[in-house]
Design an enzyme around this catalytic site. Structure first.
Site, short mmCIF file in Angstrom:
data_model
loop_
_atom_site.label_atom_id
_atom_site.label_comp_id
_atom_site.label_asym_id
_atom_site.label_seq_id
_atom_site.Cartn_x
_atom_site.Cartn_y
_atom_site.Cartn_z
N ARG A 183 0.76 -1.08 -0.03
CA ARG A 183 -0.13 -0.03 0.06
C ARG A 183 0.87 1.39 0.09
O ARG A 183 1.73 1.39 0.88
CB ARG A 183 -1.01 -0.05 1.04
CG ARG A 183 -1.64 1.18 1.49
CD ARG A 183 -2.99 1.37 0.82
NE ARG A 183 -3.69 2.60 1.29
CZ ARG A 183 -4.55 2.57 2.02
NH1 ARG A 183 -5.01 1.71 2.66
NH2 ARG A 183 -5.35 3.93 2.43
N ARG B 226 -5.91 2.23 -4.64
CA ARG B 226 -5.02 1.39 -3.62
C ARG B 226 -4.82 0.16 -3.71
O ARG B 226 -5.68 -0.67 -4.41
CB ARG B 226 -5.72 2.05 -2.17
CG ARG B 226 -7.26 1.70 -2.27
CD ARG B 226 -7.85 1.90 -1.04
NE ARG B 226 -7.85 3.47 -1.02
CZ ARG B 226 -7.93 4.43 -0.12
NH1 ARG B 226 -8.19 4.16 1.31
NH2 ARG B 226 -7.93 5.64 -0.33
N ASP C 170 -6.79 -2.15 1.05
CA ASP C 170 -7.29 -1.45 2.03
C ASP C 170 -8.13 -2.42 3.07
O ASP C 170 -8.92 -3.22 2.67
CB ASP C 170 -8.65 -0.28 1.46
CG ASP C 170 -8.97 0.41 2.71
OD1 ASP C 170 -8.22 1.70 2.40
OD2 ASP C 170 -9.90 0.31 3.33
N ASP D 184 -10.21 -2.52 6.39
CA ASP D 184 -10.90 -1.35 7.48
C ASP D 184 -11.51 -2.37 8.62
O ASP D 184 -12.32 -3.28 8.40
CB ASP D 184 -12.09 -0.79 6.78
CG ASP D 184 -11.56 0.49 5.88
OD1 ASP D 184 -10.50 0.96 6.22
OD2 ASP D 184 -12.46 0.73 4.85
O1 GSY Z 1 -12.67 2.71 1.91
C1 GSY Z 1 -12.35 1.59 1.19
C2 GSY Z 1 -11.57 1.81 0.17
N1 GSY Z 1 -12.40 2.61 -0.99
C3 GSY Z 1 -13.08 1.91 -1.81
C4 GSY Z 1 -13.47 0.45 -1.94
O2 GSY Z 1 -12.96 -0.24 -1.20
N2 GSY Z 1 -14.51 -0.03 -2.72
C5 GSY Z 1 -15.28 1.20 -3.58
N3 GSY Z 1 -16.17 0.43 -4.33
N4 GSY Z 1 -14.89 2.20 -3.72
C6 GSY Z 1 -13.90 2.71 -2.73
N5 GSY Z 1 -13.52 3.88 -2.23
C7 GSY Z 1 -12.49 3.90 -1.37
S1 GSY Z 1 -11.74 5.23 -0.64
#
Ligand code: GSY
Length: 174
Positions: A83, A92, A95, A97
């Site tokens: 990352r 990214r 991620d 979370d």
């Molecule tokens: O917060 C998670 C990272 N992220 C994502 C994701 O995991 N999926 C989608 N569809 N959009 C995202 N935007 C972010 S920032």
């Protein structure tokens, strides 16, 4: 041990391979036992829309770690997956979370549980509904919130990706 739910997503590189490696790394962490893994979902980018589509999944774990220790474990997996620091809502490599943790409500600069934006994100609620359908949220369950959001945000693309799920499963270590 406490039950916790994590959301994983990536939109760069070999996304299924990265998710398989991330889930294997989580499963190998001291203090974490993997309980269940959702299917993979293809989803339109949320936040900054001019970037590639994401692949997302959720996992349920049993953990003896505290909330901050769990956050650090998630950050360690992101780092292992390469990352890079980019835009806040940008693309990214990985991620991870912390979404929910049994008995934990927290709102600090470093970590908020439940995840503050999870109720607006189909890419979180739909995979999570597979593995934690009855988990109570502020005003409903994961299932009821997911169904409501699917109607309200019908234009937010989020679809079960069976081909990606099969490839992901074949890439997980035995
Ligand atoms: O917060 C998670 C990272 N992220 C994502 C994701 O995991 N999926 C989608 N569809 N959009 C995202 N935007 C972010 S920032």
């Amino acid at each position: 041990m406490a039950e916790a739910a994590l959301g994983l997503g990536t939109n760069l590189g070999d996304r299924e391979a990265a998710l398989a490696q991330a889930v294997d790394l989580l499963a190998a962490m001291p203090g974490i036992e993997l309980a269940s893994v959702s299917n993979l979902y293809s989803s339109a980018p949320w936040g900054v829309t001019d970037q590639p589509d994401f692949l997302n999944l959720c996992v349920l774990i049993e953990t003896g770690l505290g909330p901050l220790q769990l956050l650090h474990a998630c950050k360690a997996v992101e780092a292992e997956l390469g990352r890079q620091e980019r835009l806040r809502w940008g693309p990214r490599e990985m991620d991870v979370d912390v979404l929910l943790m049994q008995g934990v409500t927290l709102d600090t600069e470093t970590l908020a549980i439940p995840h503050p934006r999870m109720a607006e994100r189909r890419f979180v609620l739909e995979p999570l509904a597979e593995i934690a359908p009855d988990w109570a949220l502020e005003d409903g369950t994961v299932t009821s919130k997911s169904a409501a959001l699917k109607k309200k945000a019908a234009d937010q693309m989020c679809v079960l990706d069976e081909a990606a799920t099969r490839r992901f499963a074949s890439l997980r270590s035995a």
